[in-house]
Design an enzyme around this catalytic site. Sequence first.
Site, PDB file in Angstrom:
ATOM      1  N   ALA A  67      -7.643 -21.401 -30.661  1.00  0.00           N
ATOM      2  CA  ALA A  67      -6.385 -21.394 -29.923  1.00  0.00           C
ATOM      3  C   ALA A  67      -5.461 -20.399 -30.618  1.00  0.00           C
ATOM      4  CB  ALA A  67      -5.787 -22.795 -29.921  1.00  0.00           C
ATOM      5  N   GLY A 112     -10.726 -23.760 -31.183  1.00  0.00           N
ATOM      6  CA  GLY A 112     -10.811 -23.853 -29.728  1.00  0.00           C
ATOM      7  C   GLY A 112     -11.995 -23.064 -29.159  1.00  0.00           C
ATOM      8  N   GLU A 115     -14.899 -25.316 -29.542  1.00  0.00           N
ATOM      9  CA  GLU A 115     -14.684 -26.385 -28.553  1.00  0.00           C
ATOM     10  C   GLU A 115     -14.996 -25.900 -27.137  1.00  0.00           C
ATOM     11  OE1 GLU A 115     -10.735 -26.864 -30.325  1.00  0.00           O
ATOM     12  OE2 GLU A 115     -11.108 -29.017 -30.417  1.00  0.00           O
ATOM     13  N   GLU A 135      -9.467 -26.086 -38.311  1.00  0.00           N
ATOM     14  CA  GLU A 135      -8.093 -26.549 -38.072  1.00  0.00           C
ATOM     15  C   GLU A 135      -7.445 -27.196 -39.288  1.00  0.00           C
ATOM     16  OE1 GLU A 135     -10.546 -26.834 -35.911  1.00  0.00           O
ATOM     17  OE2 GLU A 135      -9.833 -26.464 -33.877  1.00  0.00           O
TER      18      GLU A 135
HETATM   19  N1  CAA Z   1      -4.844 -16.957 -33.002  1.00  0.00           N
HETATM   20  C1  CAA Z   1      -4.101 -15.840 -32.939  1.00  0.00           C
HETATM   21  N2  CAA Z   1      -4.524 -14.637 -33.419  1.00  0.00           N
HETATM   22  C2  CAA Z   1      -5.739 -14.599 -33.988  1.00  0.00           C
HETATM   23  C3  CAA Z   1      -6.565 -15.728 -34.085  1.00  0.00           C
HETATM   24  C4  CAA Z   1      -6.071 -16.954 -33.558  1.00  0.00           C
HETATM   25  N3  CAA Z   1      -6.809 -18.088 -33.567  1.00  0.00           N
HETATM   26  N4  CAA Z   1      -7.709 -15.372 -34.716  1.00  0.00           N
HETATM   27  C5  CAA Z   1      -7.597 -14.054 -34.989  1.00  0.00           C
HETATM   28  N5  CAA Z   1      -6.411 -13.574 -34.551  1.00  0.00           N
HETATM   29  C6  CAA Z   1      -5.898 -12.212 -34.680  1.00  0.00           C
HETATM   30  C7  CAA Z   1      -5.444 -11.905 -36.094  1.00  0.00           C
HETATM   31  O1  CAA Z   1      -4.161 -12.418 -36.341  1.00  0.00           O
HETATM   32  C8  CAA Z   1      -5.503 -10.401 -36.098  1.00  0.00           C
HETATM   33  O2  CAA Z   1      -4.353  -9.915 -35.449  1.00  0.00           O
HETATM   34  P1  CAA Z   1      -3.582  -8.624 -36.021  1.00  0.00           P
HETATM   35  O3  CAA Z   1      -4.587  -7.505 -35.936  1.00  0.00           O
HETATM   36  O4  CAA Z   1      -2.429  -8.469 -35.102  1.00  0.00           O
HETATM   37  O5  CAA Z   1      -3.221  -8.957 -37.434  1.00  0.00           O
HETATM   38  C9  CAA Z   1      -6.699 -10.092 -35.195  1.00  0.00           C
HETATM   39  O6  CAA Z   1      -6.932 -11.277 -34.431  1.00  0.00           O
HETATM   40  C10 CAA Z   1      -7.966  -9.784 -35.979  1.00  0.00           C
HETATM   41  O7  CAA Z   1      -8.196 -10.873 -36.883  1.00  0.00           O
HETATM   42  P2  CAA Z   1      -8.390 -10.675 -38.465  1.00  0.00           P
HETATM   43  O8  CAA Z   1      -7.716  -9.434 -38.926  1.00  0.00           O
HETATM   44  O9  CAA Z   1      -8.028 -11.972 -39.117  1.00  0.00           O
HETATM   45  O10 CAA Z   1      -9.970 -10.435 -38.505  1.00  0.00           O
HETATM   46  P3  CAA Z   1     -10.961 -10.761 -39.733  1.00  0.00           P
HETATM   47  O11 CAA Z   1     -12.244 -10.123 -39.373  1.00  0.00           O
HETATM   48  O12 CAA Z   1     -10.326 -10.431 -41.029  1.00  0.00           O
HETATM   49  O13 CAA Z   1     -11.133 -12.360 -39.675  1.00  0.00           O
HETATM   50  C11 CAA Z   1     -11.469 -14.494 -38.611  1.00  0.00           C
HETATM   51  C12 CAA Z   1     -11.750 -12.972 -38.575  1.00  0.00           C
HETATM   52  C13 CAA Z   1     -12.190 -15.125 -39.777  1.00  0.00           C
HETATM   53  C14 CAA Z   1     -11.998 -15.075 -37.290  1.00  0.00           C
HETATM   54  C15 CAA Z   1      -9.949 -14.741 -38.720  1.00  0.00           C
HETATM   55  O14 CAA Z   1      -9.294 -13.973 -37.732  1.00  0.00           O
HETATM   56  C16 CAA Z   1      -9.537 -16.161 -38.556  1.00  0.00           C
HETATM   57  O15 CAA Z   1      -9.702 -16.943 -39.472  1.00  0.00           O
HETATM   58  N6  CAA Z   1      -8.950 -16.518 -37.401  1.00  0.00           N
HETATM   59  C17 CAA Z   1      -8.402 -17.822 -37.160  1.00  0.00           C
HETATM   60  C18 CAA Z   1      -9.497 -18.830 -36.932  1.00  0.00           C
HETATM   61  C19 CAA Z   1      -8.904 -20.201 -36.730  1.00  0.00           C
HETATM   62  O16 CAA Z   1      -8.282 -20.766 -37.606  1.00  0.00           O
HETATM   63  N7  CAA Z   1      -9.129 -20.766 -35.532  1.00  0.00           N
HETATM   64  C20 CAA Z   1      -8.640 -22.078 -35.189  1.00  0.00           C
HETATM   65  C21 CAA Z   1      -7.314 -21.986 -34.543  1.00  0.00           C
HETATM   66  S1  CAA Z   1      -6.588 -23.583 -34.329  1.00  0.00           S
HETATM   67  C22 CAA Z   1      -7.275 -24.236 -32.935  1.00  0.00           C
HETATM   68  O17 CAA Z   1      -8.140 -23.649 -32.318  1.00  0.00           O
HETATM   69  C23 CAA Z   1      -6.709 -25.564 -32.535  1.00  0.00           C
HETATM   70  C24 CAA Z   1      -7.444 -26.289 -31.506  1.00  0.00           C
HETATM   71  O18 CAA Z   1      -8.418 -26.946 -31.735  1.00  0.00           O
HETATM   72  C25 CAA Z   1      -6.945 -26.290 -30.166  1.00  0.00           C
END
Ligand code: CAA
Length: 261
Positions: A67, A112, A115, A135
Amino acid sequence: MGTEENLLFQKENGVGIVTVNRPKALNALNQEVLQGLDKLLDEIAADSSVKVVIVTGSGDKAFVAGADINEMRPLTAMEGREWGRLGQAVFAKLEKLPQPVIAAVNGFALGGGCELAMACDIRVAAENAKFGQPEVSLGIPPGFGGTQRLPRLVGKGRAKELLYTGDMIDAAEALRIGLVNKVVAAEELMAVAKTMAQKIMSRAPVAVQVCKAAVNAGLEMGLEYGISYEAEVFGLCFATLDQKEGMTAFIEKRKPAFAGK
Ligand code: CAA
């Protein structure tokens, strides 16, 4: 059929391909995508020319990285609950879609994203796919069904380990624990998903839809009631032309030509 820029839809030989298209944000699910998906699923459900659905993400890095954290960060408790309910409702709609749904997981399937893949019927993953429910690192539990669908797929102990540690696992480990059905080379992912879709499409459509409904409903009602539900839908299929055709074709040693009726 409705397409939003951040959500693409195309039809190819009876297969409906849904693509989450926010590659710069690793296809993170924001409100617009979820609302677009909700609308698109209604259209797909009503479209008899779509026999099987494939869900995937744009680019070669991510299926869906979760998400959208930017959108979630300022939410209040009540808004958080609504956000969770929106994702849950859309994923429930996907899970109950009459057509079978294959997730073609082409990279990160986190939060998400994992999921979303779990709400699909079948998961085919590219070798570079990564799965996880991270999360707890953000101060929240999964909110789009992860605490419920993950244990149903991989068992309670493995689900709790993934949920508590937030660890990411690779495609091979996801295959080992039953989170995915198949792992293939990244460049073959869509071809394998489409071949699987075509095979499903070659079977009796009503019978396939009945299998989906019986598995989904049965797992929620316990064995005794699930078994009796199965008897009802099994009987009902003898009223279809496809049952006549399937069994006649077998006896006549030819391929069946199913009408989907
Ligand atoms: N939401 C918003 N933006 C996201 C995102 C997310 N879940 N995941 C990645 N992005 C964005 C980053 O912020 C980044 O944006 P910018 O270029 O503007 O900085 C872009 O995508 C590229 O990501 P990274 O630079 O972080 O890429 P990476 O290769 O270094 O890392 C990754 C990849 C490990 C997937 C890392 O992006 C990451 O950890 N993302 C978040 C994963 C996460 O925590 N997901 C769970 C979200 S909570 C949820 O989903 C709740 C629920 O159950 C409903």
